[in-house]
Motif scaffolding. Structure first.
Motif, PDB file in Angstrom:
ATOM      1  N   GLY B 119       0.829  -1.199   0.000  1.00 30.17           N
ATOM      2  CA  GLY B 119       0.000   0.000   0.000  1.00 30.17           C
ATOM      3  C   GLY B 119       0.863   1.247   0.000  1.00 30.17           C
ATOM      4  O   GLY B 119       2.099   1.148   0.020  1.00 30.17           O
ATOM      5  N   PRO B 120       0.228   2.426  -0.018  1.00 27.83           N
ATOM      6  CA  PRO B 120       0.976   3.693  -0.074  1.00 27.83           C
ATOM      7  C   PRO B 120       1.992   3.840   1.058  1.00 27.83           C
ATOM      8  O   PRO B 120       3.067   4.400   0.854  1.00 27.83           O
ATOM      9  N   GLU B 121       1.680   3.289   2.244  1.00 27.09           N
ATOM     10  CA  GLU B 121       2.576   3.458   3.396  1.00 27.09           C
ATOM     11  C   GLU B 121       3.845   2.612   3.256  1.00 27.09           C
ATOM     12  O   GLU B 121       4.824   2.828   3.970  1.00 27.09           O
ATOM     13  N   ASP B 122       3.843   1.647   2.311  1.00 25.58           N
ATOM     14  CA  ASP B 122       5.041   0.831   2.100  1.00 25.58           C
ATOM     15  C   ASP B 122       6.013   1.503   1.127  1.00 25.58           C
ATOM     16  O   ASP B 122       7.141   1.062   0.972  1.00 25.58           O
ATOM     17  N   LEU B 123       5.556   2.542   0.467  1.00 20.29           N
ATOM     18  CA  LEU B 123       6.409   3.250  -0.494  1.00 20.29           C
ATOM     19  C   LEU B 123       6.827   4.588   0.115  1.00 20.29           C
ATOM     20  O   LEU B 123       6.247   5.037   1.099  1.00 20.29           O
ATOM     21  N   THR B 124       7.823   5.232  -0.486  1.00 19.94           N
ATOM     22  CA  THR B 124       8.322   6.505   0.057  1.00 19.94           C
ATOM     23  C   THR B 124       7.497   7.679  -0.488  1.00 19.94           C
ATOM     24  O   THR B 124       8.047   8.656  -0.996  1.00 19.94           O
ATOM     25  N   ILE B 125       6.175   7.549  -0.366  1.00 21.90           N
ATOM     26  CA  ILE B 125       5.301   8.589  -0.915  1.00 21.90           C
ATOM     27  C   ILE B 125       5.263   9.820  -0.005  1.00 21.90           C
ATOM     28  O   ILE B 125       5.317  10.959  -0.485  1.00 21.90           O
ATOM     29  N   LYS B 126       5.206   9.596   1.304  1.00 26.37           N
ATOM     30  CA  LYS B 126       5.181  10.728   2.246  1.00 26.37           C
ATOM     31  C   LYS B 126       6.428  11.589   2.090  1.00 26.37           C
ATOM     32  O   LYS B 126       6.311  12.816   1.944  1.00 26.37           O
ATOM     33  N   PRO B 127       7.645  10.993   2.099  1.00 21.59           N
ATOM     34  CA  PRO B 127       8.850  11.813   1.886  1.00 21.59           C
ATOM     35  C   PRO B 127       8.848  12.522   0.530  1.00 21.59           C
ATOM     36  O   PRO B 127       9.395  13.617   0.401  1.00 21.59           O
ATOM     37  N   LEU B 128       8.200  11.924  -0.475  1.00 21.13           N
ATOM     38  CA  LEU B 128       8.131  12.579  -1.788  1.00 21.13           C
ATOM     39  C   LEU B 128       7.299  13.855  -1.674  1.00 21.13           C
ATOM     40  O   LEU B 128       7.723  14.932  -2.118  1.00 21.13           O
ATOM     41  N   LEU B 129       6.136  13.745  -1.049  1.00 20.24           N
ATOM     42  CA  LEU B 129       5.265  14.918  -0.903  1.00 20.24           C
ATOM     43  C   LEU B 129       5.975  16.015  -0.103  1.00 20.24           C
ATOM     44  O   LEU B 129       5.847  17.195  -0.405  1.00 20.24           O
TER      45      LEU B 129
END
Lengths: 198, 198
Positions: B119-129
Motif C-alpha cells: 500500500g501507499p505506506e510501504d512506499l516513500t510517498i510521504k517523503p516525496l510529498l
C-alpha cells in the motif's frame, strides 16, 4: 562508473564473472540482495567463504570433499573392483543420483583438448593409472559424449588396455523421453550401433 | 544430502535464492568457483560483504548510495526543479544511462500492489510529498508501464495535483527498433494517443 556506489559496481563486476551471468543478471542479483535483510547476504557470503576454506580434492579419486579421503573412497560397502572415470566432480554427483552405481570414481579434472592447451599432464591420468592394481576389474569411462570426451576416452582406453583390465564406455543413444524424429544423425547412429537384443 | 560436502550443499542452497537462479545454475556456479583460485572467490565475497556494509539509501531520494545525501542530490549542477519518480534504484541507473536527464530523482521502493499487500505506506510517498516545495516545477512519473506502475502513477497524480505542480508521465509507445506489426494493441493505442506533430 555507471553506478553511484563503488560497492554496487564491484559486486556487479564480481558476480558477472560467474558462468552464464552477464552484467544485466548480476545487476538484478545485486539489487535483489540490497533489498534482503543483511543476515541473508551474510549467509550467502559465509557459504562462499566456507567453500574455499573447507572444500578440497580427495587425494585418491580427486572428487571434491571436506575429508580426505572422500566418503565414497572410505566407504567399505562400495565395490572397489569398479572405477568410473568422469571429467568433473559434478559428473560424480550425476551418477550418484541414479543410485545404480556402487563402485568408485576417478575425477579427471577435465578432458583432453589440444585447442585449449589441455594435455594428459593437466588431467589426473597418472594417479588413475597408479590406482589400477590387480583389485580393479573394470574401468567405466564416463567422459562426456563430445569431441573432447571421446578423445579422452580413446586415449585412456589405449593406456589401460595393456593392463589387462576390462574397459567400458557408457552408452550413447537417444535420451529417455526424447523423440527419434528430432535426434541428430550421430546420436541415432550410436543408438543403432549400441542396440540391445530384447 | 546429495553432495558429499556440506559446504558445497550450503553454497548451492544460498546461491539458488538469487532471482532466476535454480538449483542447476547454482550448482554450476559452485563448481565454477571451486575451480577458481581462492583469491577470486574472496574478491566476490568481499564485494558482497561491502554491499551490506557500505550501501545505504539516500535520506532525500532513497536511491542507493554510499554517502548520504547521494551524489545526485548533492550535485549543484542538477536541475532541482525537476523530480523523476521511479519504482526502484535500478530505474535511476537506466534513466541516468540516457545522459538526457539532468533533474533529481525519487525512488518509491516499489509500486502499489494490493494483491501483494503493498500500500501507499510501504512506499516513500510521504517523503516525496514533503520534497514538493515551491522550488519544484515538475514531477515526471516514470513508474513501469504495467498495471501496478500505472495505478501508482494515477495515485501520485491525484495527490500532487492540488499542489499546483506540473505532473507528467513518460511516453508509452512502440520501442525504438521494434515492429508495429508485432506491437500489442494497448501499446499501439498508447502510441497513437501520444503521437507528436512533426
Amino acid at each position: 562508473m555507471l553506478y553511484s556506489s563503488e560497492a554496487v559496481e564491484r559486486a556487479i563486476h564480481e558476480l558477472s564473472k560467474l558462468p552464464g551471468i552477464g552484467r544485466k543478471s548480476a545487476q538484478r542479483h545485486v539489487f535483489y540482495l540490497l533489498k534482503r535483510p543483511p543476515e541473508e547476504v551474510q549467509a550467502l557470503t559465509r557459504a562462499l567463504v566456507d567453500l574455499t576454506l573447507k572444500v578440497k580434492h580427495c587425494s585418491i579419486c580427486f572428487n571434491i570433499t571436506e575429508q580426505d579421503p572422500c566418503p565414497i573412497c572410505r566407504d567399505d560397502n562400495r565395490d572397489k573392483r569398479l572405477i568410473c572415470v568422469v571429467e568433473e566432480a559434478n559428473d560424480v554427483m550425476a551418477v550418484e543420483k541414479t543410485g545404480e552405481y556402487r563402485g568408485l570414481y576417478h575425477v579427471l579434472g577435465g578432458a583432453l583438448s589440444p585447442l585449449d592447451g589441455i594435455g594428459p599432464e593437466d588431467l589426473t591420468i597418472k594417479p588413475l593409472l597408479a590406482r589400477l592394481t590387480e583389485d580393479v576389474e573394470e574401468v567405466i569411462i564416463a567422459t562426456n559424449p563430445n569431441t573432447e570426451g571421446e578423445a579422452t576416452a580413446f586415449y585412456l582406453a589405449k593406456l589401460i588396455k595393456p593392463l589387462q583390465i576390462k574397459i567400458s564406455r557408457i552408452a550413447r543413444g537417444i535420451p529417455v523421453g526424447a523423440d527419434i524424429e528430432y535426434a541428430d544423425e550421430i546420436t541415432l547412429t550410436r543408438a543403432l550401433e549400441g542396440r540391445i537384443t530384447l
